[in-house]
Every structure is written in structure tokens, then in C-alpha cells.
Design an enzyme around this catalytic site. Structure first.
Site, PDB file in Angstrom:
ATOM      1  N   THR A   1      34.426  67.835  75.398  1.00  0.00           N
ATOM      2  CA  THR A   1      33.517  67.946  76.542  1.00  0.00           C
ATOM      3  C   THR A   1      32.184  67.267  76.261  1.00  0.00           C
ATOM      4  OG1 THR A   1      34.594  70.058  76.986  1.00  0.00           O
ATOM      5  CG2 THR A   1      32.641  69.575  78.252  1.00  0.00           C
TER       6      THR A   1
ATOM      7  N   LYS B   1      30.944  76.120  75.421  1.00  0.00           N
ATOM      8  CA  LYS B   1      30.922  74.659  75.211  1.00  0.00           C
ATOM      9  C   LYS B   1      30.375  73.929  76.435  1.00  0.00           C
ATOM     10  CE  LYS B   1      34.388  73.462  77.957  1.00  0.00           C
ATOM     11  NZ  LYS B   1      34.437  72.426  78.986  1.00  0.00           N
TER      12      LYS B   1
ATOM     13  N   ASP C   1      37.531  71.848  72.138  1.00  0.00           N
ATOM     14  CA  ASP C   1      37.015  71.691  73.500  1.00  0.00           C
ATOM     15  C   ASP C   1      35.562  71.218  73.483  1.00  0.00           C
ATOM     16  OD1 ASP C   1      37.056  71.746  76.223  1.00  0.00           O
ATOM     17  OD2 ASP C   1      37.081  73.925  76.423  1.00  0.00           O
TER      18      ASP C   1
ATOM     19  N   SER D   1      33.436  64.648  81.619  1.00  0.00           N
ATOM     20  CA  SER D   1      32.973  66.032  81.740  1.00  0.00           C
ATOM     21  C   SER D   1      31.898  66.159  82.813  1.00  0.00           C
ATOM     22  CB  SER D   1      32.418  66.528  80.405  1.00  0.00           C
ATOM     23  OG  SER D   1      31.555  67.632  80.623  1.00  0.00           O
ATOM     24  N   ARG D   2      32.092  67.116  83.717  1.00  0.00           N
ATOM     25  CA  ARG D   2      31.082  67.352  84.769  1.00  0.00           C
ATOM     26  C   ARG D   2      29.815  67.939  84.166  1.00  0.00           C
ATOM     27  NH1 ARG D   2      35.390  69.730  87.889  1.00  0.00           N
ATOM     28  NH2 ARG D   2      35.491  71.051  86.069  1.00  0.00           N
ATOM     29  N   ASN D   3      29.977  68.800  83.139  1.00  0.00           N
ATOM     30  CA  ASN D   3      28.792  69.392  82.509  1.00  0.00           C
ATOM     31  C   ASN D   3      27.965  68.334  81.793  1.00  0.00           C
ATOM     32  OD1 ASN D   3      28.860  72.493  82.799  1.00  0.00           O
ATOM     33  ND2 ASN D   3      30.979  71.936  82.360  1.00  0.00           N
TER      34      ASN D   3
ATOM     35  N   TYR E   1      40.514  64.977  94.224  1.00  0.00           N
ATOM     36  CA  TYR E   1      40.257  65.458  92.866  1.00  0.00           C
ATOM     37  C   TYR E   1      40.919  64.590  91.796  1.00  0.00           C
ATOM     38  CZ  TYR E   1      38.319  69.699  94.889  1.00  0.00           C
ATOM     39  OH  TYR E   1      37.538  70.592  95.571  1.00  0.00           O
TER      40      TYR E   1
ATOM     41  N   ARG F   1      42.415  75.809  99.413  1.00  0.00           N
ATOM     42  CA  ARG F   1      41.588  76.456 100.443  1.00  0.00           C
ATOM     43  C   ARG F   1      41.704  75.725 101.766  1.00  0.00           C
ATOM     44  NH1 ARG F   1      35.333  77.511  99.177  1.00  0.00           N
ATOM     45  NH2 ARG F   1      35.477  75.415  98.342  1.00  0.00           N
TER      46      ARG F   1
ATOM     47  N   GLY G   1      43.215  72.945  88.518  1.00  0.00           N
ATOM     48  CA  GLY G   1      44.338  73.637  89.154  1.00  0.00           C
ATOM     49  C   GLY G   1      45.461  72.655  89.460  1.00  0.00           C
TER      50      GLY G   1
END
Ligand SMILES: NC(=O)C1=CN([C@@H]2O[C@H](COP(=O)(O)OP(=O)(O)OC[C@H]3O[C@@H](n4cnc5c(N)ncnc54)[C@H](O)[C@@H]3O)[C@@H](O)[C@H]2O)C=CC1
Ligand SMILES: O=C(CO)COP(=O)(O)O
Length: 347
Positions: free
Chosen positions: A261, A204, A257, A267-269, A62, A45, A26
Site C-alpha cells: 500500500t 497500514k 500489506d 493505493s487510494r490512501n 471500478y 447498491r 468486492g
């Protein structure tokens, strides 16, 4: 020739944009829009995050070390963020989008384009994010766009060149958004295949978890290439069954992508999967993510179910699900994948 996309004049020009969600993507996408000359308001937030963006032009939690532009402001009040916006960008995790959007629904400007950045499939409903947006906001699919491509937020925040896809059933809206976020380092293409672009982005993440597990087990580039290529085959099979254009999977939102990734330590994944491959527990991997979302961990369940409902074989997705939710080890799953019945490459 500047390369700047030409607006056909049908869709409203996007001058002011609200970005709802001040996490990595974001914030980085808000910077892209601001660098492209838009007036951008970021909703966070936490009030302290909004204050830091507004006063210090930074979001260190972030995007450490990144200076944000002056024309990017921030608020913790969603009503203030969306006021007068021609586009509202939704930048919260997939599984929270429904509840967040329900709270914002009555604030949304009447004709604004709603843009999803999220890469996931909703648990339970098995809906893509654009379907959730259209349902919850009660707007036609033509007003909903998605952004998907090789877009690691931390690289983009450092203005490293990349491209992306803006997918919308309404081509003119996609062109207006393309115009709104084109910069010297960010090149958006348009596509009307929303289904394919969204499924590429969601699937992905699951394949990146598998690549991370392989890296954690100590496997090398042959294994990565195999997972990427066979991962692409299974996501394209699913997409085609759901009405996507198979060509989309050869593009930025598919192959592009997937490669970024699966290969990137950012990449967090992939990082999550790598921890599991090294023998850490789900809890340990979750703790190490520091609250940031690894979408594939939840979406592997909904994607696997989508595959089952449509009769699509998705062995890598099944394997990731077995590790994340059924207690199998990455070693067990490797043996299962390699032990399957031999088959032709294209079947
Ligand atoms: N970070 C990246 O490089 C990219 C991320 N994406 C996708 O964008 C979406 C958002 O990702 P990020 O910004 O990276 O996530 P993040 O984990 O960095 O930030 C999530 C943001 O959503 C907010 N949020 C609002 N309601 C929430 C709730 N109920 N639970 C948790 N967080 C809530 C958080 O406060 C935070 O600001 C994901 O679907 C991700 O797959 C897509 C492309 C690149
Ligand atoms: O979607 C991404 C890059 O395009 C980011 O991937 P991660 O969520 O795994 O960090």
C-alpha cells in the site's frame, strides 16, 4: 500435489457465496471466488451496476477493462444475493458496515460464515470490523472471518499473483474459505489471529497516507523506508497491547500489506496523502478520489484513540491525524516528528 487446501470435513463446504458491495475490492474478490469455481452473486447498491455486471460481465466504474467470469452474477436485491449462501462477504467501507449490515441482518442464512473485507476501525465505538459484524448480526466470533493482505484490487482483477490471509477464530471455517478462494493467481493462508490481521489492515492505511504525504513533499526512498519501518513498529505495539500475536505483523497482513500500500500508486490512501503533500486541501483530495474510500482518513481518528486508551505511542498516526483533522501542514508534521526526544530503537 496440486497445492489445493485439503478440507478436514468439519466446516461446511463453501459452494455459493454472496458478496455484498460491488466496489473495487468486492468485485475483484467476487471474481477470485468465481475463478475458484464458486457460484457467486454480487450485490450492488445501484441497479445499473448490477445490470452491467450481469449482462456485460464488467464493472467499468471500478475495474475498467476487466472481463468478469460467467459464473459471477449480480443483483441489487440483497435478499436474492444471500439466498442459499454458505459465506456472505461484506465489501462496503468500514464506517458504513454497521448500517448496511443492520439492513441485511434478517436475511443472512443461519450458519453462513460472515467475511469482512473492510480495513478500518469504527469511529466512536473503536471496534474492529469483525466485532461490528458479530455485534450487529448477533453471531458468535467463530462465525466471522476477515481477509487481509497485500491485495490491491486492480492488480488482482488482472490476475497478477498475490497472497492473502484468511483469519478466523474457527480454523476449520478459515480452511473452508481458503479452499473457496484459492486460484492460480490468489493464494490464501489461514491465521487464527483475527485481531492482528484486522489491525494490520486498518493501520497500514494510515501509514500509507503518511508515505503519500512524504512523496508529495518530494522525499525519496529513505523517507519511505523510515515511515514503513517505524509505522510497522507502532502498529505492532498497538496490536500487542490489544492481544494480537506480534508475528502477525511480520506476515502478509502486516508487513506485506504495508509495503504494497505504501509503495503503490494504485493505493487510494497513498494517492490521497500525496495530494495533501503537494499542498492540496482535504476537499480537493476527496474530490479526486471520485467517491472511492481512503479508509485511513477516518480510521486515523479511531486508531489514535485506541492507542491513547491503551497507552501506546503512535507518532506517525498522530501526525496523519494532525494533517487530516487538525489543520497542520505535512511540513509542520515532518518537523514535529523529527524534533521528538531521541530514543532507543526498541523502546
Ligand atoms: N480496493 C482495494 O484494493 C482494497 C480494498 N479493501 C477494503 O475493502 C473495503 C471496501 O473497499 P472498496 O471495494 O475498494 O471500496 P470502493 O469505494 O471501491 O467501493 C465501496 C462499495 O461499497 C458500496 N457502499 C455501500 N454502502 C455504502 C455507503 N453507505 N457509502 C459508500 N459506499 C457504500 C459502494 O456502492 C461501493 O460499491 C474497504 O474497507 C477497503 O479498505 C481491502 C483490500 C483491497
Ligand atoms: O488495502 C489495500 C491493498 O491491500 C488497498 O489500499 P487502498 O484502500 O489504499 O487502495
Amino acid at each position: 500435489m496440486t497445492g489445493e487446501p485439503v478440507l478436514a470435513g468439519v466446516a461446511e463446504e463453501v459452494r455459493r457465496v454472496a458478496v455484498l458491495g460491488a466496489g473495487s475490492w468486492g468485485t475483484a474478490f467476487a471474481k477470485v471466488l468465481a475463478d475458484a469455481g464458486r457460484d457467486v452473486v454480487l450485490w450492488a447498491r445501484r441497479a445499473e451496476v448490477a445490470d452491467t455486471v450481469r449482462q456485460r460481465h464488467a464493472n467499468p466504474d471500478y475495474l475498467p477493462g476487466v472481463r468478469l467470469p460467467e459464473n459471477l452474477t449480480a443483483t441489487a436485491d440483497a435478499a436474492v444475493a444471500v439466498r442459499g449462501a454458505q459465506a456472505v462477504v461484506l465489501a462496503v467501507p468500514s464506517q458504513t458496515l454497521r448500517d448496511n449490515l443492520a439492513a441485511w441482518r434478517n436475511l443472512l442464512p443461519a450458519s453462513a460464515t460472515l467475511v469482512s473485507l473492510a480495513k478500518g476501525v469504527e469511529l466512536g465505538t473503536l471496534k474492529r470490523m469483525s466485532e461490528v459484524v458479530s455485534e450487529v448480526a448477533e453471531v458468535d466470533q467463530n462465525r466471522v472471518a476477515v481477509v487481509s493482505g497485500p491485495n490491491l484490487a486492480k492488480e488482482i482483477a488482472r490476475e497478477q499473483p498475490t497472497a492473502t490471509v484468511i483469519a478466523c477464530a474457527d480454523h476449520e471455517r478459515a480452511v473452508a474459505l481458503q479452499h473457496a478462494c484459492s486460484t492460480g493467481y490468489f493464494r490464501p493462508y489461514t491465521n487464527t489471529d483475527v485481531v492482528g490481521c484486522e489491525l494490520g489492515g486498518a493501520c497500514k492505511n494510515v501509514i500509507a497516507l503518511a508515505c503519500g504525504m512524504a512523496a508529495g513533499l518530494g522525499f525519496g526512498d529513505n523517507t519511505m523506508a523510515t515511515l514503513i519501518t517505524r509505522g510497522l513498529a507502532e502498529m505492532a505495539r498497538l496490536g500487542t497491547a490489544l492481544g494480537a500475536d506480534p508475528m502477525t505483523f511480520a506476515g502478509l497482513a502486516g508487513m506485506g500489506d504495508l509495503v504494497a500500500t505504501c509503495a503503490s500508486p494504485l493505493s487510494r490512501n497513498r494517492s490521497f496523502g500525496e495530494r495533501l503533500g503537494r499542498g492540496e486541501s482535504m476537499h480537493q483530495a476527496q474530490q479526486a478520489a471520485h467517491g472511492q474510500v481512503a479508509e485511513g482518513v477516518k480510521s486515523c481518528t479511531s486508531i489514535r484513540e485506541l492507542g491513547r486508551r491503551h497507552g501506546v505511542d503512535m507518532p506517525i498516526t498522530d501526525g496523519v491525524h494532525q494533517v487530516c483533522h487538525e489543520g497542520l501542514s505535512p511540513q509542520d508534521v515532518t518537523a514535529r516528528l523529527l524534533g521528538r526526544k531521541p530514543k532507543a530503537e526498541w523502546s
